[in-house]
Design a protein around this motif. Structure first.
Motif, PDB file in Angstrom:
ATOM      1  N   HIS A 181       0.851  -1.192   0.000  1.00 53.82           N
ATOM      2  CA  HIS A 181       0.000   0.000   0.000  1.00 53.82           C
ATOM      3  C   HIS A 181       0.884   1.238   0.000  1.00 53.82           C
ATOM      4  O   HIS A 181       1.940   1.264   0.635  1.00 53.82           O
ATOM      5  CB  HIS A 181      -0.907  -0.009   1.232  1.00 53.82           C
ATOM      6  CG  HIS A 181      -2.102   0.877   1.118  1.00 53.82           C
ATOM      7  ND1 HIS A 181      -2.058   2.228   1.349  1.00 53.82           N
ATOM      8  CD2 HIS A 181      -3.398   0.600   0.775  1.00 53.82           C
ATOM      9  CE1 HIS A 181      -3.259   2.754   1.179  1.00 53.82           C
ATOM     10  NE2 HIS A 181      -4.098   1.776   0.823  1.00 53.82           N
ATOM     11  N   LEU A 182       0.442   2.259  -0.714  1.00 50.39           N
ATOM     12  CA  LEU A 182       1.255   3.479  -0.821  1.00 50.39           C
ATOM     13  C   LEU A 182       1.531   4.106   0.539  1.00 50.39           C
ATOM     14  O   LEU A 182       2.583   4.721   0.743  1.00 50.39           O
ATOM     15  CB  LEU A 182       0.543   4.481  -1.730  1.00 50.39           C
ATOM     16  CG  LEU A 182       0.458   4.073  -3.215  1.00 50.39           C
ATOM     17  CD1 LEU A 182      -0.427   5.035  -3.979  1.00 50.39           C
ATOM     18  CD2 LEU A 182       1.857   4.023  -3.829  1.00 50.39           C
ATOM     19  N   ASP A 183       0.599   3.933   1.484  1.00 48.02           N
ATOM     20  CA  ASP A 183       0.808   4.500   2.821  1.00 48.02           C
ATOM     21  C   ASP A 183       1.950   3.830   3.567  1.00 48.02           C
ATOM     22  O   ASP A 183       2.429   4.358   4.585  1.00 48.02           O
ATOM     23  CB  ASP A 183      -0.472   4.364   3.649  1.00 48.02           C
ATOM     24  CG  ASP A 183      -1.594   5.274   3.147  1.00 48.02           C
ATOM     25  OD1 ASP A 183      -1.284   6.187   2.355  1.00 48.02           O
ATOM     26  OD2 ASP A 183      -2.758   5.054   3.529  1.00 48.02           O
ATOM     27  N   GLN A 184       2.379   2.662   3.101  1.00 49.07           N
ATOM     28  CA  GLN A 184       3.463   1.933   3.772  1.00 49.07           C
ATOM     29  C   GLN A 184       4.845   2.427   3.355  1.00 49.07           C
ATOM     30  O   GLN A 184       5.845   2.005   3.931  1.00 49.07           O
ATOM     31  CB  GLN A 184       3.340   0.438   3.454  1.00 49.07           C
ATOM     32  CG  GLN A 184       2.040  -0.202   3.929  1.00 49.07           C
ATOM     33  CD  GLN A 184       1.832  -1.588   3.352  1.00 49.07           C
ATOM     34  OE1 GLN A 184       2.643  -2.085   2.562  1.00 49.07           O
ATOM     35  NE2 GLN A 184       0.715  -2.222   3.711  1.00 49.07           N
ATOM     36  N   ILE A 185       4.896   3.297   2.365  1.00 50.02           N
ATOM     37  CA  ILE A 185       6.176   3.756   1.826  1.00 50.02           C
ATOM     38  C   ILE A 185       6.486   5.154   2.339  1.00 50.02           C
ATOM     39  O   ILE A 185       5.663   6.070   2.249  1.00 50.02           O
ATOM     40  CB  ILE A 185       6.143   3.776   0.281  1.00 50.02           C
ATOM     41  CG1 ILE A 185       5.757   2.392  -0.261  1.00 50.02           C
ATOM     42  CG2 ILE A 185       7.480   4.223  -0.281  1.00 50.02           C
ATOM     43  CD1 ILE A 185       5.431   2.396  -1.738  1.00 50.02           C
ATOM     44  N   GLU A 186       7.665   5.314   2.898  1.00 50.11           N
ATOM     45  CA  GLU A 186       8.124   6.623   3.349  1.00 50.11           C
ATOM     46  C   GLU A 186       9.595   6.768   2.980  1.00 50.11           C
ATOM     47  O   GLU A 186      10.457   6.079   3.527  1.00 50.11           O
ATOM     48  CB  GLU A 186       7.946   6.778   4.862  1.00 50.11           C
ATOM     49  CG  GLU A 186       8.292   8.171   5.356  1.00 50.11           C
ATOM     50  CD  GLU A 186       7.961   8.376   6.827  1.00 50.11           C
ATOM     51  OE1 GLU A 186       8.391   9.400   7.379  1.00 50.11           O
ATOM     52  OE2 GLU A 186       7.280   7.511   7.404  1.00 50.11           O
ATOM     53  N   GLY A 187       9.854   7.636   2.022  1.00 52.85           N
ATOM     54  CA  GLY A 187      11.226   7.808   1.546  1.00 52.85           C
ATOM     55  C   GLY A 187      11.705   6.545   0.863  1.00 52.85           C
ATOM     56  O   GLY A 187      11.069   6.038  -0.065  1.00 52.85           O
ATOM     57  N   ASP A 188      12.825   6.016   1.344  1.00 50.67           N
ATOM     58  CA  ASP A 188      13.369   4.790   0.746  1.00 50.67           C
ATOM     59  C   ASP A 188      13.132   3.580   1.648  1.00 50.67           C
ATOM     60  O   ASP A 188      13.868   2.597   1.587  1.00 50.67           O
ATOM     61  CB  ASP A 188      14.859   4.949   0.452  1.00 50.67           C
ATOM     62  CG  ASP A 188      15.692   5.072   1.716  1.00 50.67           C
ATOM     63  OD1 ASP A 188      15.111   5.297   2.802  1.00 50.67           O
ATOM     64  OD2 ASP A 188      16.928   4.953   1.631  1.00 50.67           O
ATOM     65  N   VAL A 189      12.096   3.652   2.482  1.00 50.26           N
ATOM     66  CA  VAL A 189      11.773   2.533   3.376  1.00 50.26           C
ATOM     67  C   VAL A 189      10.299   2.133   3.188  1.00 50.26           C
ATOM     68  O   VAL A 189       9.400   2.969   3.224  1.00 50.26           O
ATOM     69  CB  VAL A 189      12.023   2.887   4.852  1.00 50.26           C
ATOM     70  CG1 VAL A 189      11.558   1.756   5.762  1.00 50.26           C
ATOM     71  CG2 VAL A 189      13.503   3.174   5.085  1.00 50.26           C
ATOM     72  N   TRP A 190      10.108   0.852   2.980  1.00 48.05           N
ATOM     73  CA  TRP A 190       8.762   0.269   2.898  1.00 48.05           C
ATOM     74  C   TRP A 190       8.545  -0.526   4.181  1.00 48.05           C
ATOM     75  O   TRP A 190       9.284  -1.463   4.482  1.00 48.05           O
ATOM     76  CB  TRP A 190       8.671  -0.624   1.662  1.00 48.05           C
ATOM     77  CG  TRP A 190       7.494  -1.544   1.600  1.00 48.05           C
ATOM     78  CD1 TRP A 190       6.276  -1.354   2.160  1.00 48.05           C
ATOM     79  CD2 TRP A 190       7.437  -2.816   0.933  1.00 48.05           C
ATOM     80  NE1 TRP A 190       5.446  -2.415   1.878  1.00 48.05           N
ATOM     81  CE2 TRP A 190       6.124  -3.328   1.121  1.00 48.05           C
ATOM     82  CE3 TRP A 190       8.346  -3.559   0.169  1.00 48.05           C
ATOM     83  CZ2 TRP A 190       5.730  -4.550   0.610  1.00 48.05           C
ATOM     84  CZ3 TRP A 190       7.943  -4.775  -0.348  1.00 48.05           C
ATOM     85  CH2 TRP A 190       6.648  -5.261  -0.130  1.00 48.05           C
ATOM     86  N   THR A 191       7.536  -0.145   4.951  1.00 45.33           N
ATOM     87  CA  THR A 191       7.244  -0.825   6.213  1.00 45.33           C
ATOM     88  C   THR A 191       6.104  -1.810   6.011  1.00 45.33           C
ATOM     89  O   THR A 191       4.958  -1.414   5.769  1.00 45.33           O
ATOM     90  CB  THR A 191       6.873   0.182   7.314  1.00 45.33           C
ATOM     91  OG1 THR A 191       7.965   1.112   7.482  1.00 45.33           O
ATOM     92  CG2 THR A 191       6.631  -0.541   8.636  1.00 45.33           C
ATOM     93  N   VAL A 192       6.420  -3.083   6.110  1.00 43.28           N
ATOM     94  CA  VAL A 192       5.431  -4.146   5.892  1.00 43.28           C
ATOM     95  C   VAL A 192       4.789  -4.502   7.234  1.00 43.28           C
ATOM     96  O   VAL A 192       5.493  -4.823   8.187  1.00 43.28           O
ATOM     97  CB  VAL A 192       6.094  -5.404   5.288  1.00 43.28           C
ATOM     98  CG1 VAL A 192       5.044  -6.475   5.024  1.00 43.28           C
ATOM     99  CG2 VAL A 192       6.851  -5.056   4.016  1.00 43.28           C
ATOM    100  N   PRO A 193       3.453  -4.465   7.316  1.00 37.81           N
ATOM    101  CA  PRO A 193       2.789  -4.852   8.566  1.00 37.81           C
ATOM    102  C   PRO A 193       3.161  -6.278   8.969  1.00 37.81           C
ATOM    103  O   PRO A 193       3.304  -7.164   8.122  1.00 37.81           O
ATOM    104  CB  PRO A 193       1.294  -4.756   8.223  1.00 37.81           C
ATOM    105  CG  PRO A 193       1.235  -3.774   7.090  1.00 37.81           C
ATOM    106  CD  PRO A 193       2.493  -4.011   6.293  1.00 37.81           C
ATOM    107  N   ALA A 194       3.306  -6.482  10.260  1.00 44.57           N
ATOM    108  CA  ALA A 194       3.760  -7.785  10.771  1.00 44.57           C
ATOM    109  C   ALA A 194       2.871  -8.929  10.328  1.00 44.57           C
ATOM    110  O   ALA A 194       3.352 -10.037  10.076  1.00 44.57           O
ATOM    111  CB  ALA A 194       3.836  -7.733  12.300  1.00 44.57           C
ATOM    112  N   ASP A 195       1.550  -8.676  10.201  1.00 44.35           N
ATOM    113  CA  ASP A 195       0.649  -9.789   9.867  1.00 44.35           C
ATOM    114  C   ASP A 195       0.750 -10.228   8.414  1.00 44.35           C
ATOM    115  O   ASP A 195       0.154 -11.235   8.024  1.00 44.35           O
ATOM    116  CB  ASP A 195      -0.798  -9.443  10.214  1.00 44.35           C
ATOM    117  CG  ASP A 195      -1.315  -8.222   9.461  1.00 44.35           C
ATOM    118  OD1 ASP A 195      -0.560  -7.658   8.655  1.00 44.35           O
ATOM    119  OD2 ASP A 195      -2.480  -7.838   9.689  1.00 44.35           O
TER     120      ASP A 195
END
Length: 402
Positions: free
Chosen positions: A249-263
């Motif tokens: 999801h686009l909201d998971q991307i900030e700069g050069d880091v993609w944060t994947v939800p743990a689930d």
């Protein structure tokens, strides 16, 4: 005492007017004004009079009522309360009559919180649903033994060894869950069944994967800019499984880091922390190419709704005549790390989303090696876009003696 018993006859019972009639020995027949009739037994236990129902008439005949009365009078002679004993027997019977399918569903519900996506995909339950419950689902769990399990799993024990192993594991969990509920089960039934089934002959085959040196040519052939090709590109560049990428999801991307939800992360048992993925220059370029296709914030939407299916990328590779699979690019990446770099083991495994170290070790070492992984993933991105035939430079970390 004998003459005091069996005072009623079947005909007398049938024709009785409303009232109470003694058959002797504490057995009574009662008929209400509305015609409803029943049997009951009066006994004295520990100096206290007790009255227990023996069933409705005519469902329970005179003969059956006498047999029941004889049984419970014998209990009284042993100094026990027949009502309490019958209640206990009923509770035990009800507990032991829980069917496996009920226990399995209850076990699944109790474990949903620790499963990926709260178990919504149903993958934990499917080995039971497909291979165990059709045969054993309606069997009381207290009656299941090793022979039942052997006969159920024998058809898939060798030719579907991995699935059979999962089914056996889930069944063992169900039996332990039943025991925790207070049911009378054989907790060793699955181990005994394994002994009866014998050693599995099937050998697990590794997922087909491209050699890492062939990855650049394949990557660069993904040049039509379709959603499927862009998804495959980013899958290769991040070395993650397809599920996190499909639901990116686009909201998971900030700069050069993609944060994947743990689930969305598999293989991270023991942690509920979201997973940070460093994005290389090439990965960010792919994301920008995919943005125009985004729908509802999802970077890789399906044709009609939701996101692309789990099989979309696999089918694409199959249509190109390849035996390799999207999942295999994780192996390609890991082999490149092992053969062309001297990356520390923990850094390499963390790139794949694996949890490294024991629980105590992780409690003290809380880094996710983001900076080290950023360097490594940038080099991997450079490899995929390098001119074909160019010399491959090995990545050496500071402090290396080589």
């Amino acid at each position: 005492m004998t003459r005091a018993l069996n005072k009623l006859s079947a005909q007398a019972v049938k024709a009785a007017e409303p009232g109470k009639y003694s058959d002797g020995g504490g057995l009574w027949f009662a008929r209400a004004k509305d015609g409803n009739s029943k049997w009951f037994l009066r006994v004295v236990v520990h100096g206290r009079r007790r009255e227990m129902g023996l069933g409705a008439y005519p469902a329970v005949s005179l003969k059956e009522a006498r047999l029941e009365a004889d049984k419970w009078r014998a209990v009284v002679r042993e100094g026990q309360d027949p009502i309490k004993l019958r209640d206990k027997q009923r509770r035990d019977s009800e507990r032991n009559m829980h069917l496996l399918q009920d226990v399995a569903l209850d076990a699944f519900e109790s474990r949903k919180a620790e499963l990926k996506g709260d178990g919504m995909a149903g993958r934990w339950f499917s080995p039971l649903e497909n291979h165990v419950l059709p045969k054993l689902g309606k069997v009381p769990v207290s009656e299941i033994n090793q022979r039942d399990i052997r006969d159920t799993l024998a058809p898939i024990w060798h030719n579907k060894a991995h699935t059979a192993k999962k089914a056996m594991n889930r069944l063992g969990i169900c039996l332990r869950h039943a025991a925790a509920l207070g049911l009378d089960v054989d907790l060793q039934a699955t181990d005994k069944a394994k002994a009866l089934l014998g050693q599995q002959r099937h050998r697990t085959q590794n997922t087909p994967a491209l050699h890492w040196q062939d990855v650049p040519a394949f990557y660069q052939s993904l040049n039509e800019g379709t959603t499927t090709e862009l998804a495959l590109r980013l899958l290769i560049l991040t070395a993650l499984r397809s599920n996190p990428l499909r639901f990116m999801h686009l909201d998971q991307i900030e700069g050069d880091v993609w944060t994947v939800p743990a689930d969305l992360m598999k293989g991270r048992k023991g942690t509920t922390t979201d997973f940070r993925v460093p994005l290389s220059i090439e990965a960010k370029a792919v994301i920008e190419q995919a943005r125009p296709f985004a729908r509802d914030g999802f970077l890789f939407p399906g044709v009609r709704r939701g996101v692309i299916s789990d099989a979309t990328m696999s089918k694409y590779m199959h249509r190109r005549g390849m035996i390799e699979t999207p999942h295999g690019f994780r192996s390609s990446f890991r082999d490149w790390v092992a053969e062309a770099t001297n990356t520390p083991h923990d850094v390499a495994e963390t790139c794949l989303g694996h949890v490294v170290g024991g629980k105590v070790e992780r409690a003290y070492r809380r880094t996710d090696f983001l900076e080290q992984r950023r360097i490594l993933m940038e080099r991997w991105g450079e490899l995929t876009t390098r001119p074909l035939g160019a010399t491959i430079q090995q990545l050496r970390w500071r402090g290396s003696s080589e």
